[in-house]
Design an enzyme around this catalytic site. Structure first.
Site, PDB file in Angstrom:
ATOM      1  CG  ASP A   1      40.760  45.914  33.712  1.00 14.60           C
ATOM      2  OD1 ASP A   1      39.904  47.416  32.693  1.00 14.60           O
ATOM      3  OD2 ASP A   1      41.038  45.549  34.121  1.00 14.60           O
TER       4      ASP A   1
ATOM      5  CG  ASP B   1      39.528  50.826  34.036  1.00 15.29           C
ATOM      6  OD1 ASP B   1      39.286  49.783  32.838  1.00 15.29           O
ATOM      7  OD2 ASP B   1      39.543  51.301  35.340  1.00 15.29           O
TER       8      ASP B   1
END
Ligand SMILES: *[C@@H]1O[C@H](CO)[C@@H](O)[C@H](O)[C@H]1NC(C)=O
Ligand SMILES: *[C@@H]1O[C@H](CO)[C@@H](O)[C@H](O)[C@H]1NC(C)=O
Ligand SMILES: *[C@@H]1O[C@H](CO)[C@@H](O)[C@H](O)[C@H]1NC(C)=O
Ligand SMILES: *[C@@H]1O[C@H](CO)[C@@H](O)[C@H](O)[C@H]1NC(C)=O
Ligand SMILES: *[C@@H]1O[C@H](CO)[C@@H](O)[C@H](O)[C@H]1NC(C)=O
Length: 482
Positions: free
Chosen positions: A91, A310
């Site tokens: 992440d 992201d």
């Protein structure tokens, strides 16, 4: 259709923003207490003695970005002594590594991904030590000392997601097993000491569901000093540069730390002083025509838009006005299409021809003449034979009062994306993520090929289970009620 809602893990609330509300220090578990001092002293001594440069690191990836399949990418990491394997989501939108710990309340024990979920047990690792609330890392991670901190109290962490799910635990320091790149398509095992969260309680979707794409934790690759990347960089082991190539076709891909020599990527500057990877978006073109917004001239947005890169988010989230213009431009090319909504969120349709012939490509333009093209096979995902859904989502996320665009795996897959935190740039190039890239070994100056890996278990890919959508973004993006 399965009526269960999608696993929408939203809004990663970074704890440091809420030190007053969520963080309490608590008493150390007695079993670990006695040997900590001596162990950490020993380890520091050891790392000085063997303090070698890690340089380029190769992580093995699994998963894919298709929401009706895995919906996420994960990496295998080794922690502790002896080292055990953990599968964690990758992440770039958050800042710490955490894993489920032994005795954890409501941590998942089964995963639909066909991987074994191991719980980390500091008591069974000879190199584990706990982080105390008065230590530098804890103070930094919490933006100051925790209230009520006394020496010997653990440094607790707490991550809250927008859907109400959360993970809580305490920080530990232990050895992380890393694959150092030592030759073409070759690596060898080495260790580095890192601090990460040991989860002892989870709630909400994070802790649930045998049929969910559960993992043992999450590895944040954000810019903060708390990330594994920053820790390795501060220890002088790596340069603060990393890259991923997420392979939505084969699954898995390439994920490395170190300077990428080949292929070359075009870059755009990171917006300064943002905790995440923000870049400036100038315009969007659909099939070669700019979408017009407000009074913007020449198709440029009339105010500067920020986009966040992201990897922890599956889809793409666009402000409502941009979403509406984009969808109407795309649909203008397919006026006969019958749209329907699936699971109250997704715009879907039937289409029996090649989507790449029937739909236009969408091009995002960024400052520094970098662009990113999403082809129809990227932004449309199949849910069954001839049934497709759009991966564009309408949202109202804001940062400092400005609309924010969130670019997830949907458009980041099948590209080599390089995050250069030394030069504060991010860049990408279309790339075959099943092939290999070349990285530089800082110690010898040599360049070595790093190839793709796919940990995905073929047997696990059951058709027709729940969709997985992740949205791992910091709460700071939302205008929270004050
Ligand atoms: C890594 O650490 C483990 C446990 O301390 C040790 O057994 C192993 O030899 C180390 N490997 C390297 C390459 O340092
Ligand atoms: C973060 O780490 C860098 C070195 O890697 C250091 O220069 C900087 O001061 C650190 N920042 C904080 C706030 O600790
Ligand atoms: C970024 O933050 C630093 C330190 O807080 C400050 O000196 C600098 O002016 C800021 N830069 C911008 C562009 O806001
Ligand atoms: C970073 O910038 C410096 C100075 O502009 C340049 O020499 C260097 O090649 C850049 N590094 C990368 C990895 O592009
Ligand atoms: C991508 O690379 C792999 C490995 O080199 C190769 O087998 C495959 O044919 C390539 N795919 C395309 C579309 O070029």
């Amino acid at each position: 259709m399965d009526p269960r809602p999608f696993l929408a893990v939203a809004t990663l609330l970074v704890l440091s923003a809420s030190a007053a509300s969520g963080n309490v220090a608590f008493q150390v578990h007695s079993k670990l207490k006695g040997r900590e001092r001596s162990l950490s002293a020993l380890r520091e001594h050891d790392s000085r003695r063997h303090g070698r440069l890690l340089s380029a690191v190769d992580f093995h990836l699994g998963g894919n970005g298709n929401p009706s399949d895995t919906g996420l990418y994960y990496a295998k990491i080794g922690l502790g002594s002896p080292s055990k394997d953990y599968y964690v989501q990758v992440d770039t939108g958050s800042d710490i590594l955490w894993v489920s710990c032994a005795g954890c309340d409501r941590c998942p024990t089964k995963s639909s991904l066909g991987i074994k979920l191991e719980a980390y047990d500091p008591k069974s690792s000879s190199t584990a030590s706990t982080v105390k609330c008065d230590q530098e890392y804890c103070i930094y991670a919490n933006n100051g000392e925790l209230p009520g901190c006394k020496s010997d109290l653990l440094c607790q962490y707490n991550v809250v997601y927008g859907d109400g799910s959360s993970t809580t635990g305490y920080y530990v320091k232990d050895q992380m097993r890393l694959d150092r790149v030592t030759g073409n398509l070759q690596s060898s095992w080495t260790n580095a000491s890192v601090i990460f969260g040991c989860a002892n309680k989870q709630s909400g979707d994070l802790g649930s569901g045998e049929d969910s794409a559960a993992l043992s934790g999450l590895m944040g690759f954000g810019q903060s000093n708390t990330s594994v990347l920053s820790q390795l960089a501060s220890a002088g082991k790596v340069k603060k540069i990393f890259a991923h190539c997420l392979d939505s076709k084969q699954g898995g891909g390439i994920f490395t730390i170190g300077e990428v020599v080949e292929p070359k990527v075009k870059t755009t500057a990171l917006v300064p002083n943002q905790s995440h990877y923000n870049v400036v978006m100038k315009a969007i073109e659909v099939g070669g025509e700019a979408i017009q917004l407000g009074t913007g001239i020449l198709g440029l947005f009339d105010d500067e838009k920020h986009a966040i890169i992201d990897s922890g988010t599956t889809l793409v989230y666009l402000p409502g006005d941009i979403y509406d213009s984009l969808m109407s431009k795309i649909l203008a090319k397919q006026s006969g299409l019958k749209l329907h909504t699936v699971d109250e969120q997704f715009t879907c349709f039937e289409f029996s021809e090649d989507v790449d012939d029937g739909f236009p490509a969408v091009k995002f333009q960024f400052a520094g003449s970098l662009d990113l093209t999403a082809y129809p096979h990227d932004y449309l995902f199949p849910i069954s034979d001839n049934k497709w859904c759009f991966g564009w989502m309408s949202s109202s996320m804001q940062s400092k009062g400005k609309d924010v665009i969130l670019l997830g795996d949907l458009v980041l897959s099948n590209k080599l994306v390089v995050y250069d935190l030394v030069n504060q740039t991010v860049g990408w190039v279309d790339f075959n993520c099943s092939s290999s890239i070349k990285v530089k070994d800082e110690e010898s100056g040599a360049t070595y090929a790093v190839g793709a890996h796919d940990l995905s278990s073929r047997a696990a890919q059951v058709v027709g289970r729940t969709f997985t959508w992740l949205l791992l973004i910091p709460a700071i993006l939302y205008s929270l009620p004050s």
